[in-house]
Enzyme design. Sequence first.
Site, short mmCIF file in Angstrom:
data_model
loop_
_atom_site.label_atom_id
_atom_site.label_comp_id
_atom_site.label_asym_id
_atom_site.label_seq_id
_atom_site.Cartn_x
_atom_site.Cartn_y
_atom_site.Cartn_z
N LYS A 35 0.86 -1.19 0.00
CA LYS A 35 0.00 0.00 0.00
C LYS A 35 0.89 1.23 0.00
O LYS A 35 2.01 1.18 0.50
CB LYS A 35 -0.87 0.03 1.27
CG LYS A 35 -2.11 0.85 1.13
CD LYS A 35 -3.25 0.03 0.56
CE LYS A 35 -4.46 0.85 0.22
NZ LYS A 35 -5.61 -0.02 -0.06
N ASP A 58 -7.03 4.26 -4.38
CA ASP A 58 -7.69 4.07 -3.09
C ASP A 58 -8.34 5.43 -2.82
O ASP A 58 -8.54 6.22 -3.76
CB ASP A 58 -6.66 3.68 -2.01
CG ASP A 58 -7.31 3.19 -0.71
OD1 ASP A 58 -7.71 2.02 -0.66
OD2 ASP A 58 -7.42 3.98 0.25
O1 2IT Z 1 -8.18 -1.52 -0.68
C1 2IT Z 1 -8.05 -2.02 -1.81
O2 2IT Z 1 -8.17 -3.23 -2.00
C2 2IT Z 1 -7.75 -1.14 -2.91
N1 2IT Z 1 -7.63 0.05 -2.72
C3 2IT Z 1 -7.58 -1.68 -4.31
C4 2IT Z 1 -6.19 -2.12 -4.54
C5 2IT Z 1 -5.88 -2.54 -5.95
O3 2IT Z 1 -4.69 -2.87 -6.17
O4 2IT Z 1 -6.75 -2.57 -6.81
#
Ligand code: 2IT
Length: 446
Positions: free
Chosen positions: A125, A165
């Site tokens: 993340k 996100d």
């Molecule tokens: O919290 C999540 O799963 C997302 N923000 C999506 C992450 C993604 O790589 O699509």
Amino acid sequence: MYKLDEFMAELERKNPAQPEFIQAAREVVASVIDVVNKTPKYLNNKILDRIVEPERVIQFKVEWEDDKHQIQVNRGYRVQFNSAIGPYKGGLRFNKNVTLGTLKFLGFEQIFKNSLTTLPMGGGKGGSDFDPTGKSDAEILRFCRSFMTELQKYIGPDTDVPAGDLGVGGREIGFMYGQYKRIRQENTGVLTGKGQTWGGSLIRPEATGYGALYFADEVLKYNKDTLKGKRAIVSGFGNVAWGAVTKAAFYGAKVVAISGPDGYILDEAGVSTPEKIAYMLELRASNKNIVAPYAEKFKGAKFVPGKKIWEVPCEIAFTAALQNELDGKDAEKLIKNGVKYVIEVSNMGCTPEAIEAFQAKKIPFAPGKAANAGGVAVSGLEMSQNAEHLKWKASEVDDKLKTIMKNIFDACVREGKQKNGYIDYVKGANIAGFKKVADAMCELGY
Ligand code: 2IT
């Protein structure tokens, strides 16, 4: 043998001032500790000590110029948490409250969520304390460009694949992907959530909300119940809430409230018409981060300023805004008003006290890492399409998404079924997600 309180005390000592990370870790560790203590290979491999430690944390400076020609400085991060089962995968969050602790909690959750999708993706993340509220498109462009100038050093289509996100949608992904391409001269799937004409997957914008409703549909069916005619509320008004409201309408559920940081909208006629659903996107695109204008536009809708949406009586509550948006007191209100199901669509949307309250009343509670996994799942499908330089039909992606959500539901039931028949979806999701990653870590050595 691991002891929960001892282990958590040491983790807190090592990670001071990261309460969200500690909260996320405690939930997972509490769920899996019995399995770990009963499995010699997990004990010999010191699996809990190893899984709570990110493989790499990158922090960098992001300098950009605002419209008044003033230099602004923000902090950028990428937490590359665990790559045992695939390249790091997870979104980028732009929000003024983002800290390293926030991104560590999100990265940690992502490990188990991604594992649950059945696709080969590790957990990561990233993001920034950049606040998109009130910024012009030009300012967002300059910020994204500067952010990616640094981030591109650490990512790649087989290394680490960020996505959106909170605060990062199609526009921001476009600006960042443009800069990546400019610097690296590569048209690879290094980001997901791309636009439809430059490598994006159909259904990705809808995927998180759709997936959550596919999951909710399974939960209700398991309880010999149906979404049809149910009165529901959905917190938030962003991309995820939009997808959830759209699919809820498809199933015949009636969403009567949505919310923003300024308060909530109560619309007894239902937020379900195409015009109202489309207006949610307009609200979001305005960069103002408020829902109040909805009540001016649609007669009969009421704006309740400064209040949390959870006071609205409903049968199904969906969280689709922020971590810890629903606390113990909110849970008591929902229970008093007769809530029958709670589906967490935001990451860690409910506090531990809220989850405890729902579970004590045997109300089915679906945790975010299971219910919202559809977003990252379709990101994984976008990676597959990019790798084979093809684009699949919407129905093909949607069918795969449905199958994935059903598999996650089955995994939760398999690992989370209690002796009295109640499904502990939290435990089920944590154990099922954990086992695959832990097995991979054992096999890969240290
Ligand atoms: O919290 C999540 O799963 C997302 N923000 C999506 C992450 C993604 O790589 O699509």
